[in-house]
Design a protein around this motif. Structure first.
Motif, PDB file in Angstrom:
ATOM      1  N   LEU A 126      10.616   4.390  10.212  1.00  0.00           N
ATOM      2  CA  LEU A 126      11.587   5.477  10.332  1.00  0.00           C
ATOM      3  C   LEU A 126      11.523   6.457   9.155  1.00  0.00           C
ATOM      4  N   ILE A 127      10.639   6.181   8.185  1.00  0.00           N
ATOM      5  CA  ILE A 127      10.592   6.954   6.948  1.00  0.00           C
ATOM      6  C   ILE A 127       9.453   7.958   6.984  1.00  0.00           C
ATOM      7  N   GLU A 128       9.737   9.196   6.660  1.00  0.00           N
ATOM      8  CA  GLU A 128       8.690  10.209   6.559  1.00  0.00           C
ATOM      9  C   GLU A 128       7.884   9.977   5.281  1.00  0.00           C
ATOM     10  N   ALA A 129       6.553  10.010   5.402  1.00  0.00           N
ATOM     11  CA  ALA A 129       5.688   9.809   4.230  1.00  0.00           C
ATOM     12  C   ALA A 129       4.602  10.876   4.236  1.00  0.00           C
ATOM     13  N   ASN A 130       4.992  12.089   3.868  1.00  0.00           N
ATOM     14  CA  ASN A 130       4.075  13.220   3.955  1.00  0.00           C
ATOM     15  C   ASN A 130       3.246  13.438   2.697  1.00  0.00           C
ATOM     16  N   GLU A 131       3.508  12.657   1.651  1.00  0.00           N
ATOM     17  CA  GLU A 131       2.726  12.810   0.426  1.00  0.00           C
ATOM     18  C   GLU A 131       2.628  11.486  -0.313  1.00  0.00           C
ATOM     19  N   GLU A 132       1.629  11.418  -1.187  1.00  0.00           N
ATOM     20  CA  GLU A 132       1.383  10.202  -1.954  1.00  0.00           C
ATOM     21  C   GLU A 132       2.520   9.923  -2.934  1.00  0.00           C
ATOM     22  N   GLY A 133       2.741   8.642  -3.214  1.00  0.00           N
ATOM     23  CA  GLY A 133       3.720   8.264  -4.226  1.00  0.00           C
ATOM     24  C   GLY A 133       5.159   8.273  -3.760  1.00  0.00           C
ATOM     25  N   ARG A 155      10.369   1.497  -8.292  1.00  0.00           N
ATOM     26  CA  ARG A 155      11.456   2.387  -8.740  1.00  0.00           C
ATOM     27  C   ARG A 155      11.029   3.111 -10.012  1.00  0.00           C
ATOM     28  N   LEU A 156      10.442   2.356 -10.930  1.00  0.00           N
ATOM     29  CA  LEU A 156      10.006   2.938 -12.199  1.00  0.00           C
ATOM     30  C   LEU A 156       8.912   3.987 -11.980  1.00  0.00           C
ATOM     31  N   LEU A 157       8.036   3.739 -11.014  1.00  0.00           N
ATOM     32  CA  LEU A 157       6.934   4.664 -10.740  1.00  0.00           C
ATOM     33  C   LEU A 157       7.377   5.902  -9.966  1.00  0.00           C
ATOM     34  N   GLY A 158       8.627   5.924  -9.511  1.00  0.00           N
ATOM     35  CA  GLY A 158       9.145   7.095  -8.815  1.00  0.00           C
ATOM     36  C   GLY A 158       9.043   7.059  -7.311  1.00  0.00           C
ATOM     37  N   TYR A 159       8.680   5.914  -6.753  1.00  0.00           N
ATOM     38  CA  TYR A 159       8.644   5.826  -5.291  1.00  0.00           C
ATOM     39  C   TYR A 159      10.053   5.966  -4.731  1.00  0.00           C
ATOM     40  N   LYS A 160      10.129   6.598  -3.564  1.00  0.00           N
ATOM     41  CA  LYS A 160      11.416   6.835  -2.924  1.00  0.00           C
ATOM     42  C   LYS A 160      11.849   5.650  -2.073  1.00  0.00           C
ATOM     43  N   TYR A 161      10.906   5.086  -1.298  1.00  0.00           N
ATOM     44  CA  TYR A 161      11.262   4.001  -0.379  1.00  0.00           C
ATOM     45  C   TYR A 161      10.280   2.830  -0.476  1.00  0.00           C
ATOM     46  N   PHE A 162      10.802   1.653  -0.195  1.00  0.00           N
ATOM     47  CA  PHE A 162      10.014   0.449   0.045  1.00  0.00           C
ATOM     48  C   PHE A 162      10.295   0.035   1.476  1.00  0.00           C
ATOM     49  N   ILE A 163       9.240  -0.229   2.264  1.00  0.00           N
ATOM     50  CA  ILE A 163       9.440  -0.595   3.666  1.00  0.00           C
ATOM     51  C   ILE A 163       8.614  -1.827   4.004  1.00  0.00           C
ATOM     52  N   LEU A 184       0.832  -1.199   0.000  1.00  0.00           N
ATOM     53  CA  LEU A 184       0.000   0.000   0.000  1.00  0.00           C
ATOM     54  C   LEU A 184       0.867   1.249   0.000  1.00  0.00           C
ATOM     55  N   ASP A 185       0.340   2.315  -0.588  1.00  0.00           N
ATOM     56  CA  ASP A 185       0.989   3.611  -0.469  1.00  0.00           C
ATOM     57  C   ASP A 185       0.832   4.054   0.987  1.00  0.00           C
ATOM     58  N   TRP A 186       1.971   4.248   1.675  1.00  0.00           N
ATOM     59  CA  TRP A 186       1.928   4.554   3.116  1.00  0.00           C
ATOM     60  C   TRP A 186       1.015   5.733   3.415  1.00  0.00           C
ATOM     61  N   HIS A 187       1.046   6.747   2.575  1.00  0.00           N
ATOM     62  CA  HIS A 187       0.271   7.967   2.821  1.00  0.00           C
ATOM     63  C   HIS A 187      -1.222   7.722   2.652  1.00  0.00           C
ATOM     64  N   ASN A 188      -1.602   6.725   1.869  1.00  0.00           N
ATOM     65  CA  ASN A 188      -3.013   6.484   1.568  1.00  0.00           C
ATOM     66  C   ASN A 188      -3.622   5.318   2.343  1.00  0.00           C
ATOM     67  N   GLN A 189      -2.912   4.773   3.320  1.00  0.00           N
ATOM     68  CA  GLN A 189      -3.463   3.662   4.091  1.00  0.00           C
ATOM     69  C   GLN A 189      -4.665   4.141   4.908  1.00  0.00           C
ATOM     70  N   SER A 190      -5.775   3.446   4.743  1.00  0.00           N
ATOM     71  CA  SER A 190      -6.986   3.872   5.448  1.00  0.00           C
ATOM     72  C   SER A 190      -7.933   2.690   5.617  1.00  0.00           C
ATOM     73  N   ARG A 191      -8.960   2.885   6.398  1.00  0.00           N
ATOM     74  CA  ARG A 191     -10.014   1.895   6.565  1.00  0.00           C
ATOM     75  C   ARG A 191     -11.279   2.619   6.993  1.00  0.00           C
TER      76      ARG A 191
END
Length: 259
Positions: free
Chosen positions: A159-166, A198-206, A125-132
């Motif tokens: 430990l990773i900041e995720a302040n925006e989508e993608g 990586r191709l989509l431009g994501y910075k981190y995988f956790i 999941l995109d960390w910024h968009n995790q919801s329920r």
């Protein structure tokens, strides 16, 4: 029968990628074979002749089968799910059909098939968009009250900041049916997803991985870096230590996808 053009655009070749030995090989494949990865992201199927397994995006078409695999494996083999006595049906209804769907799981997830059988499902999941959605029944409310300390525990380990989508792709689980363990499916699915992110431009995988998941740790360590570890006994939630009596904890692993 498919025409040559249909075959070219309905399939892709990621064979070299799934046999990558480390992150550097995944990165090299990504940078040199972006066209094959774009085809995969647009819906093409990759069939590994060596494994006799097909990999494809986890779309709604495979939701029921894929969620059943995830629910079974998570409830029976994930260390904390076992400790909390979470049932397969609870995972299916509350995690899969609620959180995964609300968080648009299909954008970043995949399944593996042998012929017509779904043998593995991987959800990121995109960390910024995790919801329920909020609980609608007493049973749902009871479930989330039981697992909320674990949710907070895992979020605290990030430990990773995720302040925006993608920016941060958060691995929830790679579930492989037990009879298909040790076939390289989990490793292949991780390599494919890392390349795609990586191709989509994501910075981190956790990902968080339980101490008791020795095989998962070996698979992840091929491609990821160690971040930190969190022990159950040290975790404080609302002034209490809910996991104080449990041994072990979670490892936080990550990869800088744009390095």
């Amino acid at each position: 029968m498919l025409t040559l053009r249909q075959r070219l655009f309905s399939t892709c070749n990621l064979e070299k990628l799934i046999h990558s030995k480390n992150w550097e090989e995944v990165k090299s494949f990504t940078d040199q074979n972006s066209e094959e990865l774009h085809k995969f992201l647009q819906g093409s199927v990759f069939h590994s002749e060596r494994q006799n397994i097909s990999y494809l995006r986890f779309t709604q078409q495979y939701e029921d089968e894929g969620f059943k695999v995830l629910s079974s494996v998570l409830s029976q083999h994930e260390p904390m799910a076992k400790a909390l006595k979470v049932t397969e049906n609870q995972v299916y209804k509350n995690i899969c059909k609620n959180m995964f769907v609300q968080s648009k799981y299909s954008d970043l997830s995949l399944i593996a098939k042998h012929k017509d059988e779904v043998v593995a499902a991987s959800v990121t999941l995109d960390w910024h968009n995790q919801s329920r959605r909020s609980p609608k029944t007493p049973e749902e409310n009871e479930f989330w009250e039981k697992v909320q300390p674990l949710v907070n525990f895992l979020h605290k380990s990030n430990l990773i900041e995720a302040n925006e989508e993608g920016k941060v792709a958060h691995e929830i689980n790679t579930a492989v049916k037990p009879e298909w363990w040790n076939h390289g499916i989990a490793s292949a699915s991780i390599a494919i997803r890392l390349a795609c992110y990586r191709l989509l431009g994501y910075k981190y995988f956790i990902v968080e991985c339980g101490f008791g998941s020795s095989y998962a740790n070996r698979v992840y360590s091929k491609y990821l870096q160690f971040g930190t570890e969190m022990l159950y006994e040290d975790y404080v939630y609302q002034g209490n230590k809910p996991f104080e009596s449990l041994e072990g904890g979670y490892l936080f692993l990550y990869q800088d996808l744009q390095s």
